[in-house]
Design a protein around this motif. Structure first.
Motif, PDB file in Angstrom:
ATOM      1  N   ASP A 144       0.850  -1.194   0.000  1.00 23.58           N
ATOM      2  CA  ASP A 144       0.000   0.000   0.000  1.00 23.58           C
ATOM      3  C   ASP A 144       0.882   1.239   0.000  1.00 23.58           C
ATOM      4  O   ASP A 144       1.977   1.226   0.565  1.00 23.58           O
ATOM      5  CB  ASP A 144      -0.901   0.037   1.245  1.00 23.58           C
ATOM      6  N   ARG A 145       0.407   2.300  -0.618  1.00 20.54           N
ATOM      7  CA  ARG A 145       1.156   3.554  -0.657  1.00 20.54           C
ATOM      8  C   ARG A 145       1.151   4.244   0.705  1.00 20.54           C
ATOM      9  O   ARG A 145       2.124   4.875   1.104  1.00 20.54           O
ATOM     10  CB  ARG A 145       0.585   4.492  -1.730  1.00 20.54           C
ATOM     11  N   LEU A 146       0.032   4.130   1.418  1.00 21.80           N
ATOM     12  CA  LEU A 146      -0.104   4.761   2.730  1.00 21.80           C
ATOM     13  C   LEU A 146       0.046   3.714   3.829  1.00 21.80           C
ATOM     14  O   LEU A 146      -0.367   2.567   3.661  1.00 21.80           O
ATOM     15  CB  LEU A 146      -1.477   5.440   2.856  1.00 21.80           C
ATOM     16  N   TRP A 147       0.609   4.132   4.955  1.00 22.89           N
ATOM     17  CA  TRP A 147       0.737   3.219   6.087  1.00 22.89           C
ATOM     18  C   TRP A 147      -0.663   2.901   6.622  1.00 22.89           C
ATOM     19  O   TRP A 147      -1.509   3.781   6.727  1.00 22.89           O
ATOM     20  CB  TRP A 147       1.593   3.857   7.184  1.00 22.89           C
ATOM     21  N   PRO A 148      -0.945   1.635   6.951  1.00 20.56           N
ATOM     22  CA  PRO A 148      -2.278   1.246   7.411  1.00 20.56           C
ATOM     23  C   PRO A 148      -2.664   1.912   8.735  1.00 20.56           C
ATOM     24  O   PRO A 148      -1.861   1.980   9.656  1.00 20.56           O
ATOM     25  CB  PRO A 148      -2.188  -0.266   7.587  1.00 20.56           C
ATOM     26  N   ARG A 149      -3.907   2.368   8.790  1.00 17.98           N
ATOM     27  CA  ARG A 149      -4.420   2.997  10.017  1.00 17.98           C
ATOM     28  C   ARG A 149      -4.411   2.008  11.165  1.00 17.98           C
ATOM     29  O   ARG A 149      -4.753   0.842  11.005  1.00 17.98           O
ATOM     30  CB  ARG A 149      -5.852   3.474   9.804  1.00 17.98           C
ATOM     31  N   GLY A 150      -4.029   2.503  12.317  1.00 21.40           N
ATOM     32  CA  GLY A 150      -4.079   1.693  13.522  1.00 21.40           C
ATOM     33  C   GLY A 150      -2.924   0.731  13.702  1.00 21.40           C
ATOM     34  O   GLY A 150      -2.901  -0.025  14.669  1.00 21.40           O
ATOM     35  N   CYS A 151      -1.968   0.722  12.791  1.00 20.53           N
ATOM     36  CA  CYS A 151      -0.805  -0.178  12.895  1.00 20.53           C
ATOM     37  C   CYS A 151       0.429   0.647  13.237  1.00 20.53           C
ATOM     38  O   CYS A 151       0.735   1.619  12.545  1.00 20.53           O
ATOM     39  CB  CYS A 151      -0.547  -0.900  11.579  1.00 20.53           C
ATOM     40  N   SER A 152       1.115   0.229  14.280  1.00 19.59           N
ATOM     41  CA  SER A 152       2.369   0.911  14.597  1.00 19.59           C
ATOM     42  C   SER A 152       3.471   0.313  13.730  1.00 19.59           C
ATOM     43  O   SER A 152       3.434  -0.875  13.402  1.00 19.59           O
ATOM     44  CB  SER A 152       2.716   0.749  16.076  1.00 19.59           C
ATOM     45  N   LYS A 153       4.430   1.118  13.378  1.00 15.88           N
ATOM     46  CA  LYS A 153       5.532   0.621  12.560  1.00 15.88           C
ATOM     47  C   LYS A 153       6.351  -0.415  13.318  1.00 15.88           C
ATOM     48  O   LYS A 153       6.865  -1.360  12.728  1.00 15.88           O
ATOM     49  CB  LYS A 153       6.406   1.774  12.073  1.00 15.88           C
ATOM     50  N   ALA A 154       6.431  -0.271  14.617  1.00 15.87           N
ATOM     51  CA  ALA A 154       7.180  -1.236  15.417  1.00 15.87           C
ATOM     52  C   ALA A 154       6.412  -2.550  15.580  1.00 15.87           C
ATOM     53  O   ALA A 154       7.011  -3.615  15.688  1.00 15.87           O
ATOM     54  CB  ALA A 154       7.488  -0.644  16.793  1.00 15.87           C
ATOM     55  N   GLY A 155       5.087  -2.474  15.570  1.00 16.56           N
ATOM     56  CA  GLY A 155       4.285  -3.658  15.829  1.00 16.56           C
ATOM     57  C   GLY A 155       3.948  -4.500  14.616  1.00 16.56           C
ATOM     58  O   GLY A 155       3.569  -5.660  14.751  1.00 16.56           O
ATOM     59  N   LEU A 156       4.073  -3.941  13.429  1.00 13.35           N
ATOM     60  CA  LEU A 156       3.701  -4.675  12.225  1.00 13.35           C
ATOM     61  C   LEU A 156       4.878  -5.525  11.756  1.00 13.35           C
ATOM     62  O   LEU A 156       5.965  -5.017  11.498  1.00 13.35           O
ATOM     63  CB  LEU A 156       3.283  -3.702  11.121  1.00 13.35           C
ATOM     64  N   GLN A 157       4.645  -6.810  11.654  1.00  8.81           N
ATOM     65  CA  GLN A 157       5.695  -7.727  11.215  1.00  8.81           C
ATOM     66  C   GLN A 157       5.697  -7.785   9.697  1.00  8.81           C
ATOM     67  O   GLN A 157       4.775  -8.330   9.087  1.00  8.81           O
ATOM     68  CB  GLN A 157       5.469  -9.111  11.798  1.00  8.81           C
ATOM     69  N   LEU A 158       6.714  -7.188   9.099  1.00 10.95           N
ATOM     70  CA  LEU A 158       6.875  -7.248   7.652  1.00 10.95           C
ATOM     71  C   LEU A 158       8.342  -7.195   7.304  1.00 10.95           C
ATOM     72  O   LEU A 158       9.159  -6.763   8.096  1.00 10.95           O
ATOM     73  CB  LEU A 158       6.076  -6.155   6.948  1.00 10.95           C
ATOM     74  N   ASP A 159       8.640  -7.682   6.117  1.00 13.44           N
ATOM     75  CA  ASP A 159      10.022  -7.701   5.642  1.00 13.44           C
ATOM     76  C   ASP A 159      10.353  -6.514   4.755  1.00 13.44           C
ATOM     77  O   ASP A 159      11.517  -6.147   4.613  1.00 13.44           O
ATOM     78  CB  ASP A 159      10.290  -9.012   4.888  1.00 13.44           C
ATOM     79  N   ALA A 160       9.324  -5.925   4.156  1.00 13.52           N
ATOM     80  CA  ALA A 160       9.551  -4.773   3.279  1.00 13.52           C
ATOM     81  C   ALA A 160       8.247  -3.997   3.116  1.00 13.52           C
ATOM     82  O   ALA A 160       7.156  -4.560   3.235  1.00 13.52           O
ATOM     83  CB  ALA A 160      10.053  -5.234   1.913  1.00 13.52           C
ATOM     84  N   TRP A 161       8.391  -2.724   2.836  1.00 10.12           N
ATOM     85  CA  TRP A 161       7.260  -1.869   2.477  1.00 10.12           C
ATOM     86  C   TRP A 161       7.607  -1.286   1.117  1.00 10.12           C
ATOM     87  O   TRP A 161       8.505  -0.460   0.991  1.00 10.12           O
ATOM     88  CB  TRP A 161       7.049  -0.771   3.511  1.00 10.12           C
ATOM     89  N   LEU A 162       6.927  -1.762   0.084  1.00  7.45           N
ATOM     90  CA  LEU A 162       7.205  -1.322  -1.288  1.00  7.45           C
ATOM     91  C   LEU A 162       6.127  -0.356  -1.745  1.00  7.45           C
ATOM     92  O   LEU A 162       5.320  -0.662  -2.617  1.00  7.45           O
ATOM     93  CB  LEU A 162       7.308  -2.537  -2.218  1.00  7.45           C
ATOM     94  N   ARG A 163       6.140   0.827  -1.186  1.00  7.36           N
ATOM     95  CA  ARG A 163       5.122   1.829  -1.518  1.00  7.36           C
ATOM     96  C   ARG A 163       5.201   2.271  -2.970  1.00  7.36           C
ATOM     97  O   ARG A 163       4.207   2.679  -3.556  1.00  7.36           O
ATOM     98  CB  ARG A 163       5.200   2.997  -0.551  1.00  7.36           C
TER      99      ARG A 163
END
Length: 129
Positions: free
Chosen positions: A22-41
């Motif tokens: 997604d281009r925008l960070w998801p509402r209600g998700c902290s960057k520290a709490g979301l388990q992901l390997d990459a953000w390809l905006r």
């Protein structure tokens, strides 16, 4: 293998490589709490396309075509994902409520089609021509 999953669902070991598309960070998700390997905006639909679609099912067919056109111009962004999908599970994360009519599904379809094509420099594919 390519899987699409809402970002709000818990991470599972079978998710493999988890990529937010997604281009925008998801509402209600902290960057520290979301388990992901990459953000390809950069791989997400452009702002203009995203806003024109506005998650309206009546506009999905047009959105799908336009987004696929955008993806075709971004091979350096999506080609590394093909290797992930060839060698394990690639999970495309998205925030949309609609689990079928969203950009991650279009991207997964696009990547699946690319996987079906012979890889550049594939000698076996070259010889069969």
């Amino acid at each position: 293998m390519i899987v699409c999953k809402r970002v709000y669902l818990p991470a599972m070991p079978e998710d493999g490589f988890r990529v937010l598309v997604d281009r925008l960070w998801p509402r209600g998700c902290s960057k520290a709490g979301l388990q992901l390997d990459a953000w390809l905006r950069e791989l997400a639909p452009s702002n203009a396309l995203r806003q024109a679609f506005a998650h309206d099912p009546e506009h999905f067919a047009e959105f799908r075509c336009a987004y696929r056109d955008e993806l075709a111009t971004l091979p350096t962004q999506w080609r590394p994902l093909l290797e992930r999908a060839r060698h394990g599970t690639l999970t495309l994360l998205y925030a949309a409520h609609d689990e079928q009519l969203n950009n991650a599904r279009v991207l997964a379809e696009f990547l699946d089609e690319q996987l079906a094509l012979p890889a550049p420099g594939d000698c076996a594919a070259e010889e069969s021509r």
